[in-house]
Structures are given as structure tokens and as C-alpha cells.
Design a protein around this motif. Structure first.
Motif, PDB file in Angstrom:
ATOM      1  N   MET A  63     -41.591 -19.258   1.898  1.00 34.04           N
ATOM      2  CA  MET A  63     -43.055 -19.298   1.953  1.00 34.04           C
ATOM      3  C   MET A  63     -43.601 -20.605   1.818  1.00 34.04           C
ATOM      4  SD  MET A  63     -43.455 -16.039   2.644  1.00 34.04           S
ATOM      5  CE  MET A  63     -45.122 -15.627   2.457  1.00 34.04           C
ATOM      6  N   LYS A  64     -44.751 -20.990   2.338  1.00 33.80           N
ATOM      7  CA  LYS A  64     -45.478 -22.223   1.984  1.00 33.80           C
ATOM      8  C   LYS A  64     -46.788 -21.875   1.279  1.00 33.80           C
ATOM      9  CE  LYS A  64     -44.342 -25.660   5.347  1.00 33.80           C
ATOM     10  NZ  LYS A  64     -44.566 -26.696   5.933  1.00 33.80           N
ATOM     11  N   PHE A  65     -47.149 -22.274   0.367  1.00 36.11           N
ATOM     12  CA  PHE A  65     -48.114 -22.186  -0.688  1.00 36.11           C
ATOM     13  C   PHE A  65     -48.067 -20.978  -1.561  1.00 36.11           C
ATOM     14  CE2 PHE A  65     -49.909 -23.578   3.475  1.00 36.11           C
ATOM     15  CZ  PHE A  65     -49.851 -25.101   2.875  1.00 36.11           C
ATOM     16  N   ALA A  66     -46.783 -20.393  -1.670  1.00 37.38           N
ATOM     17  CA  ALA A  66     -46.590 -19.310  -2.601  1.00 37.38           C
ATOM     18  C   ALA A  66     -45.010 -19.047  -2.913  1.00 37.38           C
ATOM     19  CB  ALA A  66     -47.101 -18.042  -1.978  1.00 37.38           C
ATOM     20  N   HIS A  82     -44.244  -7.369   2.961  1.00 37.34           N
ATOM     21  CA  HIS A  82     -44.299  -8.317   1.835  1.00 37.34           C
ATOM     22  C   HIS A  82     -45.675  -8.627   1.822  1.00 37.34           C
ATOM     23  CE1 HIS A  82     -43.303 -11.594  -0.950  1.00 37.34           C
ATOM     24  NE2 HIS A  82     -44.031 -12.432  -0.282  1.00 37.34           N
ATOM     25  N   TYR A  83     -46.184  -8.377   0.559  1.00 36.17           N
ATOM     26  CA  TYR A  83     -47.955  -8.660   0.312  1.00 36.17           C
ATOM     27  C   TYR A  83     -48.075 -10.141  -0.167  1.00 36.17           C
ATOM     28  CZ  TYR A  83     -48.325  -3.885   2.027  1.00 36.17           C
ATOM     29  OH  TYR A  83     -48.323  -2.736   2.490  1.00 36.17           O
ATOM     30  N   SER A  84     -48.920 -10.886   0.407  1.00 40.38           N
ATOM     31  CA  SER A  84     -49.432 -12.226  -0.372  1.00 40.38           C
ATOM     32  C   SER A  84     -50.741 -12.560   0.228  1.00 40.38           C
ATOM     33  CB  SER A  84     -48.204 -13.214  -0.215  1.00 40.38           C
ATOM     34  OG  SER A  84     -48.697 -14.305  -0.721  1.00 40.38           O
ATOM     35  N   TRP A  85     -51.472 -12.860  -0.709  1.00 41.35           N
ATOM     36  CA  TRP A  85     -52.910 -13.540  -0.257  1.00 41.35           C
ATOM     37  C   TRP A  85     -52.954 -14.734   0.463  1.00 41.35           C
ATOM     38  CZ3 TRP A  85     -56.522 -10.069   0.824  1.00 41.35           C
ATOM     39  CH2 TRP A  85     -56.534  -8.857   0.143  1.00 41.35           C
ATOM     40  N   SER A  86     -52.447 -15.778  -0.366  1.00 42.09           N
ATOM     41  CA  SER A  86     -52.607 -17.049   0.041  1.00 42.09           C
ATOM     42  C   SER A  86     -51.144 -17.715   0.997  1.00 42.09           C
ATOM     43  CB  SER A  86     -52.667 -17.892  -1.169  1.00 42.09           C
ATOM     44  OG  SER A  86     -51.886 -17.681  -1.956  1.00 42.09           O
ATOM     45  N   ALA A  87     -50.269 -16.888   1.174  1.00 41.10           N
ATOM     46  CA  ALA A  87     -48.912 -17.244   1.556  1.00 41.10           C
ATOM     47  C   ALA A  87     -48.854 -17.365   3.077  1.00 41.10           C
ATOM     48  CB  ALA A  87     -47.774 -16.604   1.254  1.00 41.10           C
ATOM     49  N   ARG A  88     -48.097 -18.526   3.482  1.00 37.39           N
ATOM     50  CA  ARG A  88     -47.825 -18.604   5.005  1.00 37.39           C
ATOM     51  C   ARG A  88     -46.276 -18.492   5.274  1.00 37.39           C
ATOM     52  NH1 ARG A  88     -49.230 -24.170   7.336  1.00 37.39           N
ATOM     53  NH2 ARG A  88     -47.134 -24.271   7.777  1.00 37.39           N
ATOM     54  N   VAL A  89     -45.965 -17.910   6.085  1.00 37.49           N
ATOM     55  CA  VAL A  89     -44.318 -17.862   6.389  1.00 37.49           C
ATOM     56  C   VAL A  89     -44.025 -19.194   6.774  1.00 37.49           C
ATOM     57  CG1 VAL A  89     -42.540 -16.687   7.603  1.00 37.49           C
ATOM     58  CG2 VAL A  89     -44.210 -15.234   6.657  1.00 37.49           C
ATOM     59  N   ASP A  90     -42.802 -19.735   6.294  1.00 39.45           N
ATOM     60  CA  ASP A  90     -42.192 -21.062   6.831  1.00 39.45           C
ATOM     61  C   ASP A  90     -41.069 -20.672   7.747  1.00 39.45           C
ATOM     62  OD1 ASP A  90     -41.918 -23.651   7.227  1.00 39.45           O
ATOM     63  OD2 ASP A  90     -40.588 -23.875   5.521  1.00 39.45           O
ATOM     64  N   ARG A  91     -40.168 -19.836   7.160  1.00 41.11           N
ATOM     65  CA  ARG A  91     -39.063 -19.294   8.082  1.00 41.11           C
ATOM     66  C   ARG A  91     -38.336 -18.139   7.344  1.00 41.11           C
ATOM     67  NH1 ARG A  91     -38.165 -23.600   5.279  1.00 41.11           N
ATOM     68  NH2 ARG A  91     -36.607 -23.590   3.536  1.00 41.11           N
ATOM     69  N   LEU A  92     -37.274 -17.468   7.864  1.00 41.11           N
ATOM     70  CA  LEU A  92     -36.743 -16.491   7.326  1.00 41.11           C
ATOM     71  C   LEU A  92     -35.195 -17.063   7.247  1.00 41.11           C
ATOM     72  CD1 LEU A  92     -37.568 -13.189   9.504  1.00 41.11           C
ATOM     73  CD2 LEU A  92     -37.782 -13.244   6.977  1.00 41.11           C
ATOM     74  N   GLU A  93     -34.600 -16.634   6.232  1.00 40.31           N
ATOM     75  CA  GLU A  93     -33.352 -17.266   6.017  1.00 40.31           C
ATOM     76  C   GLU A  93     -32.445 -16.163   5.481  1.00 40.31           C
ATOM     77  OE1 GLU A  93     -33.119 -20.492   2.725  1.00 40.31           O
ATOM     78  OE2 GLU A  93     -34.093 -21.615   4.027  1.00 40.31           O
TER      79      GLU A  93
END
Length: 95
Positions: A63-66, A82-93
Motif C-alpha cells: 500500500m501507499k499511505f498505509a 481488505h478495508y482501509s480508508w486512506s490507502a492506495r494499492v501500489d501492487r500485489l506481491e
């Protein structure tokens, strides 16, 4: 004689650098296969991860920002949220 010295120095330099060029960097990422997908549902602060592969996959959301998600096991066809208010997905690994 000058050409011989240049060639010798070039050969020594290449011999020193060659092992470094063939080693994978420590920061190399092991991306999840493309058959594992994610979809962002911002209205519900939810990220849906689905395994469309024919085999079980272990992946995490980076994640970015989380903080990153925990490593989760996905069976073929399985979806987890997956629950997150402020996150942004960067990638899956893979993990």
C-alpha cells in the motif's frame, strides 16, 4: 604497449563488475501473478482481492499511505476484502 594496458585494465574492470551485474538486487520484487486481481471500492473503503488462478496463491497488498496487508492465502476462485480508508494499492506481491 598502451593498447595492451588499456585492454588489461578493461578486462580487470569487467572481471570485477561481472559478478555484481548478474546478482539480482536486494530490492527485487516478486510480483503476484496477473491472474490475482484487485479492485478498489472507495465508497465502502474496501479493496477486493480475487484469485482467478488455477492454483492457490499467497499474496499481500503493498500500500501507499498505509501499512501493507498481511500475507493471505487465496484458493482458486476465492475473494477476500481488505478495508482501509486512506490507502492506495501500489501492487500485489507474493509472500
Amino acid at each position: 604497449m598502451k593498447h595492451f594496458r588499456r585492454a588489461a585494465l578493461a578486462g580487470v574492470g569487467l572481471a570485477v563488475l561481472a559478478p555484481l551485474l548478474t546478482v539480482a538486487p536486494a530490492s527485487a520484487r516478486d510480483y503476484a501473478p496477473t491472474c490475482v486481481t484487485w479492485k478498489d471500492n472507495q465508497w465502502k473503503a474496501r479493496i477486493e482481492v480475487t484469485n482467478h488462478c488455477k492454483s492457490t496463491q499467497r499474496v499481500k497488498l503493498v500500500m501507499k499511505f498505509a501499512t501493507d496487508s498481511d500475507c493471505k492465502v487465496y484458493k482458486p476462485g476465492q475473494r477476500k476484502d481488505h478495508y482501509s480508508w486512506s490507502a492506495r494499492v501500489d501492487r500485489l506481491e507474493r509472500c
